[in-house]
Design an enzyme around this catalytic site. Structure first.
Site, PDB file in Angstrom:
ATOM      1  N   ASP A  24      24.383  -1.245 -41.790  1.00  0.00           N
ATOM      2  CA  ASP A  24      24.986  -0.037 -42.349  1.00  0.00           C
ATOM      3  C   ASP A  24      26.439   0.033 -41.886  1.00  0.00           C
ATOM      4  O   ASP A  24      26.709   0.094 -40.681  1.00  0.00           O
ATOM      5  CB  ASP A  24      24.210   1.196 -41.871  1.00  0.00           C
ATOM      6  CG  ASP A  24      24.543   2.444 -42.671  1.00  0.00           C
ATOM      7  OD1 ASP A  24      25.352   2.354 -43.604  1.00  0.00           O
ATOM      8  OD2 ASP A  24      23.982   3.506 -42.349  1.00  0.00           O
ATOM      9  N   ASP A 118      27.491   0.004 -49.045  1.00  0.00           N
ATOM     10  CA  ASP A 118      27.715  -0.067 -47.602  1.00  0.00           C
ATOM     11  C   ASP A 118      26.470  -0.294 -46.765  1.00  0.00           C
ATOM     12  O   ASP A 118      26.536  -0.228 -45.540  1.00  0.00           O
ATOM     13  CB  ASP A 118      28.435   1.195 -47.115  1.00  0.00           C
ATOM     14  CG  ASP A 118      27.628   2.466 -47.365  1.00  0.00           C
ATOM     15  OD1 ASP A 118      26.674   2.411 -48.154  1.00  0.00           O
ATOM     16  OD2 ASP A 118      27.960   3.497 -46.772  1.00  0.00           O
ATOM     17  N   GLU A 119      25.324  -0.557 -47.386  1.00  0.00           N
ATOM     18  CA  GLU A 119      24.139  -0.842 -46.572  1.00  0.00           C
ATOM     19  C   GLU A 119      23.165  -1.738 -47.321  1.00  0.00           C
ATOM     20  O   GLU A 119      23.127  -1.770 -48.546  1.00  0.00           O
ATOM     21  CB  GLU A 119      23.442   0.446 -46.123  1.00  0.00           C
ATOM     22  CG  GLU A 119      22.899   1.306 -47.232  1.00  0.00           C
ATOM     23  CD  GLU A 119      22.128   2.506 -46.704  1.00  0.00           C
ATOM     24  OE1 GLU A 119      21.366   2.361 -45.726  1.00  0.00           O
ATOM     25  OE2 GLU A 119      22.277   3.598 -47.296  1.00  0.00           O
TER      26      GLU A 119
END
Length: 369
Positions: A24, A118-119
């Site tokens: 993350d 983003d993850e």
């Protein structure tokens, strides 16, 4: 530093112990803006619109200290942090960096399940570089992300997706944490239900009203009790309260729809209140469309009444919804089509389905209203 807890394979079984990493990025959009503009560094930054009905898409850690968070109305964020600096999103930049990060993941495993820009989850049970400890794979990935992008990432390492996600939150920012098979059930025992991934404020409040406040409290309930009170999600809660999650990491997951919904603490009755409540839901759905490059042709409005009866209305078009305002107008028109409603509303949801990838160079067509 966390204890050195290897996720070793069980030599007594034919199948190796799964090793899952959840990566993350830390305050991704805001960190990119601070990286690219030195004047923003060490200052409270919100990525999003500052207009009256704007919504925060991401907040820097300096802003989070004032309680600013993603999905918060911009006016509320500004009130909580008067020095907050709003920055317009640059989704093409975020996409390019996300692709860089994805290529780093691919050096270690082909089994990558992106959740957003983003993850992502990575299954590293059998990794391409034959690194024995999942912890060391996470360290290598985070170090290379820092070297190549200048950005920090946090990681959670465990034997399933649920615990890996919990672990990545445990040492944020710029940290990592291991939850081993030996420690998983005990870790969940003490966890407040509101910290469970997938349990929002309204569901947490319902758990608390039933006297259920921790993972151990959930574990002490029967499957029939949980299903009676939480429907099909009750089975999922039963197993994760024991640290058990058999969901596989799905590579190249194709999402067919995207939606957002909100349960209100006080039931809504009038049109204006419901129309206003749709705004952050539309913003959230459209933010996903912008970050993934997906567009959809079917807009659906979901309404749950105070007695849990559900109504939904949909509208499909020949061309994909082209703008956030088009999506908002479609949702409002669907709401108008069912007014006046017979009962008070406890939940509203907006979703967009029939998703398809769009060429970044292609002209986006608007939704005819």
């Amino acid at each position: 530093m966390e204890a050195d807890v290897p996720l070793n394979d069980d030599e007594q079984t034919t199948a190796p112990q799964r090793k899952v990493i959840h990566i993350d990025m830390d305050a991704f959009y805001a960190s990119v803006e601070q990286r690219d503009n030195p004047e923003l560094r060490d200052k409270p930054v919100a990525v999003g619109g500052s207009r009256e009905r704007g919504v925060v898409a991401a907040a820097s850690y300096e802003a989070r200290r004032f309680g600013v968070r993603s999905a918060m109305p911009s006016v509320t964020a500004k009130r909580q942090c008067p020095d907050l600096i709003f920055v317009k999103p640059r989704f093409e930049v975020y996409k390019a960096i996300s692709q860089q990060i994805r290529e780093i993941f691919a050096e270690h495993t082909p089994i990558i399940e992106p959740l957003s820009l983003d993850e992502a989850y990575l299954d590293v049970t059998e990794n391409l570089q034959s690194i024995p400890l999942a912890r060391d794979i996470a360290l290598a990935i985070r170090a290379k992300i820092k070297t190549e992008t200048g950005l920090n990432a946090s990681a959670g390492i465990s034997y399933n997706k649920f615990l890996a996600k919990l672990a990545s939150d445990h040492r944020k920012p710029n940290g990592q944490y291991v939850i081993s098979p030996e420690t998983g059930p005990a870790f969940v025992e003490t966890l407040p239900v509101g910290k469970f991934h997938g349990i929002g404020p309204a569901t947490a409040a319902k758990f608390n009203a039933l006297g259920i406040r921790t993972g151990l409290d959930i574990r002490n309930q029967t499957p029939s009790f949980l299903e009676a009170n939480f429907g099909k999600s009750g089975t999922y809660y039963y197993w994760i309260s024991r640290g058990i999650d058999e969901r596989p990491v799905r590579a190249n997951r194709i999402r067919k729809s995207v939606g957002a919904e909100n349960t209100f603490f006080e039931d809504l009755n009038d049109f204006e209140a419901m129309a206003t409540a749709l705004t952050p839901l539309v913003d959230k759905v459209w933010r996903h469309c912008e970050t993934t490059g997906n567009r959809g042709r079917t807009v659906t409005l979901k309404i749950k009444f105070f007695d849990f009866e559900i109504m939904s209305r949909s509208r499909s078009t020949d061309v994909p919804v082209g703008t956030r305002d088009d999506l908002n107008r479609a949702a409002i028109q669907l709401l108008k089509s069912v007014m006046p409603l017979p009962k008070a509303v406890r939940l509203l949801g907006v979703s967009l389905s029939s998703l398809q990838r769009t060429d970044d160079e292609a002209e986006q067509l608007g939704l005819p209203i």
